[in-house]
Design a protein around this motif. Structure first.
Motif, mmCIF file in Angstrom:
data_model
loop_
_atom_site.group_PDB
_atom_site.id
_atom_site.type_symbol
_atom_site.label_atom_id
_atom_site.label_comp_id
_atom_site.label_asym_id
_atom_site.label_seq_id
_atom_site.Cartn_x
_atom_site.Cartn_y
_atom_site.Cartn_z
ATOM 1 N N GLY A 5 0.829 -1.200 0.000
ATOM 2 C CA GLY A 5 0.000 0.000 0.000
ATOM 3 C C GLY A 5 0.858 1.242 0.000
ATOM 4 N N VAL A 6 0.242 2.364 -0.343
ATOM 5 C CA VAL A 6 1.008 3.619 -0.443
ATOM 6 C C VAL A 6 0.956 4.449 0.832
ATOM 7 C CG1 VAL A 6 0.755 3.758 -2.935
ATOM 8 C CG2 VAL A 6 -0.962 4.826 -1.474
ATOM 9 N N GLY A 7 0.096 4.082 1.783
ATOM 10 C CA GLY A 7 0.017 4.845 3.019
ATOM 11 C C GLY A 7 -0.720 6.154 2.838
ATOM 12 N N HIS A 8 -0.362 7.151 3.647
ATOM 13 C CA HIS A 8 -1.041 8.444 3.646
ATOM 14 C C HIS A 8 -0.032 9.568 3.392
ATOM 15 C CE1 HIS A 8 -4.572 6.459 5.211
ATOM 16 N NE2 HIS A 8 -3.863 5.962 6.206
ATOM 17 N N PRO A 9 -0.488 10.713 2.907
ATOM 18 C CA PRO A 9 0.423 11.837 2.647
ATOM 19 C C PRO A 9 1.261 12.218 3.861
ATOM 20 C CG PRO A 9 -1.710 12.271 1.650
ATOM 21 C CD PRO A 9 -1.858 11.016 2.461
ATOM 22 N N GLN A 10 0.680 12.191 5.062
ATOM 23 C CA GLN A 10 1.421 12.581 6.252
ATOM 24 C C GLN A 10 2.577 11.633 6.517
ATOM 25 O OE1 GLN A 10 1.131 15.420 8.094
ATOM 26 N NE2 GLN A 10 3.042 14.665 8.990
ATOM 27 N N GLN A 11 2.381 10.346 6.230
ATOM 28 C CA GLN A 11 3.459 9.368 6.413
ATOM 29 C C GLN A 11 4.621 9.672 5.485
ATOM 30 O OE1 GLN A 11 0.916 5.943 5.727
ATOM 31 N NE2 GLN A 11 1.132 5.304 7.856
ATOM 32 N N ALA A 12 4.309 10.046 4.244
ATOM 33 C CA ALA A 12 5.370 10.404 3.304
ATOM 34 C C ALA A 12 6.101 11.663 3.766
ATOM 35 C CB ALA A 12 4.785 10.608 1.911
ATOM 36 N N ALA A 13 5.337 12.649 4.217
ATOM 37 C CA ALA A 13 5.942 13.897 4.676
ATOM 38 C C ALA A 13 6.851 13.674 5.872
ATOM 39 C CB ALA A 13 4.848 14.914 5.026
ATOM 40 N N ASP A 14 6.481 12.739 6.744
ATOM 41 C CA ASP A 14 7.278 12.480 7.943
ATOM 42 C C ASP A 14 8.672 11.958 7.619
ATOM 43 O OD1 ASP A 14 5.236 13.319 9.574
ATOM 44 O OD2 ASP A 14 4.505 11.310 10.058
ATOM 45 N N GLY A 16 10.197 12.803 4.668
ATOM 46 C CA GLY A 16 10.763 13.687 3.663
ATOM 47 C C GLY A 16 10.516 13.277 2.236
ATOM 48 N N GLN A 17 9.443 12.525 2.000
ATOM 49 C CA GLN A 17 9.129 12.075 0.649
ATOM 50 C C GLN A 17 7.888 12.782 0.128
ATOM 51 O OE1 GLN A 17 10.965 9.815 -1.167
ATOM 52 N NE2 GLN A 17 12.428 9.791 0.522
ATOM 53 N N GLU A 18 7.805 12.909 -1.188
ATOM 54 C CA GLU A 18 6.601 13.457 -1.811
ATOM 55 C C GLU A 18 5.605 12.319 -2.008
ATOM 56 O OE1 GLU A 18 5.194 15.751 -5.918
ATOM 57 O OE2 GLU A 18 7.321 15.470 -5.463
ATOM 58 N N PHE A 19 4.346 12.532 -1.641
ATOM 59 C CA PHE A 19 3.340 11.474 -1.735
ATOM 60 C C PHE A 19 3.042 11.126 -3.187
ATOM 61 C CE2 PHE A 19 -1.139 9.945 -1.486
ATOM 62 C CZ PHE A 19 -0.897 8.808 -0.745
ATOM 63 N N GLY A 20 2.838 12.120 -4.016
ATOM 64 C CA GLY A 20 2.621 11.879 -5.437
ATOM 65 C C GLY A 20 1.301 11.173 -5.728
ATOM 66 N N SER A 21 1.247 10.537 -6.889
ATOM 67 C CA SER A 21 0.048 9.819 -7.311
ATOM 68 C C SER A 21 0.062 8.404 -6.754
ATOM 69 C CB SER A 21 -0.022 9.750 -8.842
ATOM 70 O OG SER A 21 -0.947 8.754 -9.256
ATOM 71 N N PRO A 22 -0.930 8.018 -5.943
ATOM 72 C CA PRO A 22 -0.947 6.655 -5.412
ATOM 73 C C PRO A 22 -0.939 5.591 -6.499
ATOM 74 C CG PRO A 22 -2.494 8.030 -4.215
ATOM 75 C CD PRO A 22 -2.024 8.837 -5.387
ATOM 76 N N LEU A 23 -1.693 5.808 -7.568
ATOM 77 C CA LEU A 23 -1.754 4.813 -8.643
ATOM 78 C C LEU A 23 -0.394 4.651 -9.320
ATOM 79 C CD1 LEU A 23 -5.172 5.804 -10.264
ATOM 80 C CD2 LEU A 23 -4.701 3.764 -8.914
ATOM 81 N N ALA A 24 0.245 5.763 -9.644
ATOM 82 C CA ALA A 24 1.554 5.698 -10.299
ATOM 83 C C ALA A 24 2.598 5.093 -9.364
ATOM 84 C CB ALA A 24 1.986 7.091 -10.751
ATOM 85 N N THR A 25 2.527 5.439 -8.086
ATOM 86 C CA THR A 25 3.500 4.934 -7.113
ATOM 87 C C THR A 25 3.414 3.426 -6.976
ATOM 88 O OG1 THR A 25 3.498 7.000 -5.864
ATOM 89 C CG2 THR A 25 4.251 5.035 -4.710
ATOM 90 N N ILE A 26 2.217 2.906 -6.798
ATOM 91 C CA ILE A 26 2.090 1.468 -6.575
ATOM 92 C C ILE A 26 2.386 0.693 -7.845
ATOM 93 C CG2 ILE A 26 -0.369 1.127 -7.058
ATOM 94 C CD1 ILE A 26 1.550 -0.271 -4.023
ATOM 95 N N ARG A 27 2.013 1.223 -9.008
ATOM 96 C CA ARG A 27 2.336 0.544 -10.264
ATOM 97 C C ARG A 27 3.847 0.453 -10.443
ATOM 98 N NH1 ARG A 27 -0.024 -0.671 -15.112
ATOM 99 N NH2 ARG A 27 -1.955 0.468 -14.685
ATOM 100 N N ASP A 28 4.542 1.561 -10.215
ATOM 101 C CA ASP A 28 5.998 1.577 -10.371
ATOM 102 C C ASP A 28 6.652 0.620 -9.387
ATOM 103 O OD1 ASP A 28 8.567 2.833 -11.359
ATOM 104 O OD2 ASP A 28 8.676 3.368 -9.235
ATOM 105 N N TYR A 29 6.171 0.592 -8.153
ATOM 106 C CA TYR A 29 6.765 -0.267 -7.128
ATOM 107 C C TYR A 29 6.612 -1.739 -7.496
ATOM 108 C CZ TYR A 29 8.165 -1.823 -2.486
ATOM 109 O OH TYR A 29 8.826 -2.419 -1.444
ATOM 110 N N VAL A 30 5.422 -2.117 -7.920
ATOM 111 C CA VAL A 30 5.181 -3.515 -8.271
ATOM 112 C C VAL A 30 6.005 -3.921 -9.488
ATOM 113 C CG1 VAL A 30 3.431 -5.140 -9.127
ATOM 114 C CG2 VAL A 30 2.896 -3.623 -7.211
ATOM 115 N N GLU A 31 6.104 -3.031 -10.455
ATOM 116 C CA GLU A 31 6.874 -3.352 -11.659
ATOM 117 C C GLU A 31 8.355 -3.542 -11.351
ATOM 118 O OE1 GLU A 31 5.984 -0.212 -14.367
ATOM 119 O OE2 GLU A 31 4.066 -1.108 -15.021
ATOM 120 N N ARG A 32 8.862 -2.844 -10.331
ATOM 121 C CA ARG A 32 10.286 -2.940 -10.016
ATOM 122 C C ARG A 32 10.621 -4.025 -8.996
ATOM 123 N NH1 ARG A 32 12.486 1.260 -7.539
ATOM 124 N NH2 ARG A 32 10.574 2.348 -6.989
#
Length: 203
Positions: A5-14, A16-32
């Motif tokens: 899962g991608v979590g929540h924007p606050q978790q990313a901010a904590d 120092g990461q940009e939350f970005g698009s959840p769909l793009a993030t999870i697709r990229d992660y699974v592909e890699r």
């Protein structure tokens, strides 16, 4: 089984990461990710399911994973997720529970949980998409609380589990409140277990 899962924007901010698009993030992660094998049985595929609480994530889960894991959602969402996933993908539902023989007290605690959840962007728009009115959402109505949280005695929680199974879930996972002492959580599950033994399909 591996849950992603991608979590929540606050978790990313904590961190120092940009939350970005959840769909793009999870697709990229699974592909890699490496191939779906895991020692000590390298020939055994490890099923992957994706946390899917938004309107588009179940479709992506059906495309790139073995199924979806929506959590703290009403049975209406389960039915929609099953329709999007189709019959051959896993649908594992996370049901937040408040086991308590005092139904009024249980509902009050459940209402606090729903209210806290509505503070997360990933949950805020969900009830409106499922037909809950602005007033129901703002007031955290009984109907909304009763739909989202399994609360009360074992029979009441088993009934909520059955609703999700009837809506298309393959499996329902009971979620204790975050921070619940381990022994207390075990006691709660033992109290609920007899009512769940006869529930059809997998709980």
């Amino acid at each position: 089984m591996l849950g992603l899962g991608v979590g929540h924007p606050q978790q990313a901010a904590d961190i120092g990461q940009e939350f970005g698009s959840p769909l793009a993030t999870i697709r990229d992660y699974v592909e890699r990710m490496a191939p779906r094998t895991q020692p000590p049985a390298p020939d055994v595929a490890v099923p992957r399911i994706i946390a899917a609480n938004g309107p588009k994530m179940p479709a992506l889960a059906g495309e790139i994973a073995d199924g979806a894991l929506p959590a703290v959602q009403p049975p209406e969402f389960t039915a929609q997720a099953r329709q999007v996933l189709g019959p051959d993908k896993l649908l594992v539902v996370g049901l937040s529970v408040v086991p308590d023989s005092d139904r009024d007290r249980a509902r009050a605690i459940a209402r606090e949980r729903v209210s806290a959840g509505l503070g997360q962007p990933s949950y805020t728009a969900g009830p409106a998409r499922l037909g809950y009115s602005d007033q129901e959402i703002a007031e955290v109505s009984d109907r909304l609380v009763d739909a989202v949280i399994g609360h009360g005695d074992p029979a009441a929680i088993a009934a909520k589990v059955r609703e999700h199974l009837a809506a298309g879930a393959d499996h329902v996972t009971l979620l204790s409140q975050v921070g619940t002492e381990f022994s207390v959580g075990v006691d709660q599950l033992e109290w609920l277990a007899p009512a769940l033994v006869g529930v059809d399909r997998s709980v």
